[in-house]
Design a protein around this motif. Structure first.
Motif, PDB file in Angstrom:
ATOM      1  N   ARG A 117       0.854  -1.196   0.000  1.00  0.00           N
ATOM      2  CA  ARG A 117       0.000   0.000   0.000  1.00  0.00           C
ATOM      3  C   ARG A 117       0.883   1.237   0.000  1.00  0.00           C
ATOM      4  N   ARG A 118       0.397   2.299  -0.639  1.00  0.00           N
ATOM      5  CA  ARG A 118       1.190   3.524  -0.790  1.00  0.00           C
ATOM      6  C   ARG A 118       0.454   4.720  -0.204  1.00  0.00           C
ATOM      7  N   TRP A 119       1.251   5.622   0.379  1.00  0.00           N
ATOM      8  CA  TRP A 119       0.719   6.882   0.904  1.00  0.00           C
ATOM      9  C   TRP A 119       1.480   8.030   0.256  1.00  0.00           C
ATOM     10  N   SER A 120       0.744   9.048  -0.130  1.00  0.00           N
ATOM     11  CA  SER A 120       1.323  10.263  -0.714  1.00  0.00           C
ATOM     12  C   SER A 120       1.447  11.326   0.373  1.00  0.00           C
ATOM     13  N   PRO A 121       2.302  12.332   0.152  1.00  0.00           N
ATOM     14  CA  PRO A 121       2.420  13.405   1.142  1.00  0.00           C
ATOM     15  C   PRO A 121       1.082  14.098   1.373  1.00  0.00           C
ATOM     16  N   THR A 122       0.946  14.657   2.562  1.00  0.00           N
ATOM     17  CA  THR A 122      -0.293  15.335   2.931  1.00  0.00           C
ATOM     18  C   THR A 122      -0.016  16.794   3.275  1.00  0.00           C
ATOM     19  N   SER A 123      -1.012  17.606   3.089  1.00  0.00           N
ATOM     20  CA  SER A 123      -0.928  18.997   3.546  1.00  0.00           C
ATOM     21  C   SER A 123      -1.846  19.188   4.742  1.00  0.00           C
ATOM     22  N   ALA A 124      -2.475  18.098   5.206  1.00  0.00           N
ATOM     23  CA  ALA A 124      -3.386  18.175   6.349  1.00  0.00           C
ATOM     24  C   ALA A 124      -2.640  18.398   7.653  1.00  0.00           C
ATOM     25  N   VAL A 125      -1.364  18.056   7.680  1.00  0.00           N
ATOM     26  CA  VAL A 125      -0.548  18.225   8.881  1.00  0.00           C
ATOM     27  C   VAL A 125       0.512  19.274   8.575  1.00  0.00           C
ATOM     28  N   ARG A 126       0.517  20.329   9.359  1.00  0.00           N
ATOM     29  CA  ARG A 126       1.515  21.393   9.190  1.00  0.00           C
ATOM     30  C   ARG A 126       2.506  21.335  10.343  1.00  0.00           C
ATOM     31  N   LEU A 127       3.768  21.077  10.013  1.00  0.00           N
ATOM     32  CA  LEU A 127       4.831  21.050  11.002  1.00  0.00           C
ATOM     33  C   LEU A 127       5.866  22.094  10.614  1.00  0.00           C
ATOM     34  N   ASN A 128       6.412  22.749  11.603  1.00  0.00           N
ATOM     35  CA  ASN A 128       7.440  23.748  11.322  1.00  0.00           C
ATOM     36  C   ASN A 128       8.692  23.058  10.800  1.00  0.00           C
ATOM     37  N   ALA A 129       9.251  23.608   9.756  1.00  0.00           N
ATOM     38  CA  ALA A 129      10.478  23.078   9.166  1.00  0.00           C
ATOM     39  C   ALA A 129      11.463  24.230   9.004  1.00  0.00           C
ATOM     40  N   PRO A 130      12.749  23.932   9.084  1.00  0.00           N
ATOM     41  CA  PRO A 130      13.743  24.991   8.848  1.00  0.00           C
ATOM     42  C   PRO A 130      13.563  25.590   7.452  1.00  0.00           C
ATOM     43  N   ASP A 131      14.027  26.808   7.282  1.00  0.00           N
ATOM     44  CA  ASP A 131      13.863  27.522   6.015  1.00  0.00           C
ATOM     45  C   ASP A 131      14.548  26.830   4.843  1.00  0.00           C
ATOM     46  N   ASN A 132      15.622  26.094   5.110  1.00  0.00           N
ATOM     47  CA  ASN A 132      16.373  25.483   4.014  1.00  0.00           C
ATOM     48  C   ASN A 132      15.832  24.108   3.605  1.00  0.00           C
ATOM     49  N   VAL A 133      14.700  23.688   4.170  1.00  0.00           N
ATOM     50  CA  VAL A 133      14.100  22.400   3.824  1.00  0.00           C
ATOM     51  C   VAL A 133      12.994  22.631   2.797  1.00  0.00           C
ATOM     52  N   GLN A 134      13.006  21.806   1.743  1.00  0.00           N
ATOM     53  CA  GLN A 134      12.052  21.949   0.645  1.00  0.00           C
ATOM     54  C   GLN A 134      11.282  20.651   0.443  1.00  0.00           C
ATOM     55  N   THR A 135      10.266  20.713  -0.389  1.00  0.00           N
ATOM     56  CA  THR A 135       9.591  19.500  -0.839  1.00  0.00           C
ATOM     57  C   THR A 135      10.184  19.121  -2.189  1.00  0.00           C
ATOM     58  N   CYS A 136       9.821  17.966  -2.655  1.00  0.00           N
ATOM     59  CA  CYS A 136      10.318  17.485  -3.951  1.00  0.00           C
ATOM     60  C   CYS A 136       9.948  18.462  -5.076  1.00  0.00           C
ATOM     61  N   ILE A 137       8.702  18.909  -5.071  1.00  0.00           N
ATOM     62  CA  ILE A 137       8.238  19.808  -6.134  1.00  0.00           C
ATOM     63  C   ILE A 137       8.896  21.176  -6.027  1.00  0.00           C
TER      64      ILE A 137
END
Length: 187
Positions: A117-137
């Motif tokens: 089974r596969r899960w895709s990233p979600t935007s339902a959960v917002r967590l603080n991330a450092p400024d230099n961290v990006q998503t794949c897109i």
């Protein structure tokens, strides 16, 4: 006159037979061409064949070196569906070919459990991330240059009971139908 009619009848029978033989060749050929296009589309749009990457190792994929740096749950959050856990997947990617907009087109980070089974990233959960961290897109459009190392993070929401068997995976259009499946320390 009857000989002429008989000749026409024989000629017509010959052409009918020839037409049937041609149909016996053309129908399978047409089906094969259509099936080829379908198979090509299936293989081009899906992540089907895994390339396993051992824990702590990196793999060349989509013109860059991908390494899983962390996979962890974010327990204790409120306002989530019952029996679900946010999971963070962190990667360090060293850019080889900076043409990310073409090489990483259709970039997909996912989690796969032991049952497939596969899960895709979600935007339902917002967590603080450092400024230099990006998503794949977002990394595709970051303007990263050859030799740069970028940090990627994707957030997932998965059932608690699969957290022990999930593995992160990465797929990009330039490598499909192959994808990277990262193994955990205990694998």
């Amino acid at each position: 006159m009857t000989a002429l009619i008989e000749d026409r009848g024989l000629t017509e029978k010959k052409w009918r037979r020839r037409s049937l033989w041609v149909l016996l060749v053309l129908v399978p050929l047409t089906l094969a061409v259509q099936a080829y296009d379908s198979v090509k589309a299936l293989l081009g749009d899906n992540d089907l064949f895994e390339r396993r990457v051992a824990w702590g190792q990196s793999a060349h994929f989509g013109g860059s070196e991908w390494k899983l740096t962390d996979l962890r749950g974010a327990f204790g959050m409120k306002n989530l569906p019952p029996d679900s856990v946010p999971v963070l997947a962190d990667f360090a990617v060293t850019i080889g070919d900076p043409d990310l907009q073409n090489l990483w087109l259709g970039c997909k980070v996912m989690l796969i459990d032991a049952e497939g089974r596969r899960w895709s990233p979600t935007s339902a959960v917002r967590l603080n991330a450092p400024d230099n961290v990006q998503t794949c897109i977002s990394a595709m459009f970051s303007g990263a240059k050859a030799g740069d190392t970028i940090k990627l993070r994707e957030t997932f929401l998965v059932p608690k009971d699969v957290t022990r068997t999930i593995r992160p995976a990465v797929g990009v259009a330039s490598e499909r139908p192959h994808f990277l499946l990262f193994q955990m320390e205990k694998d």
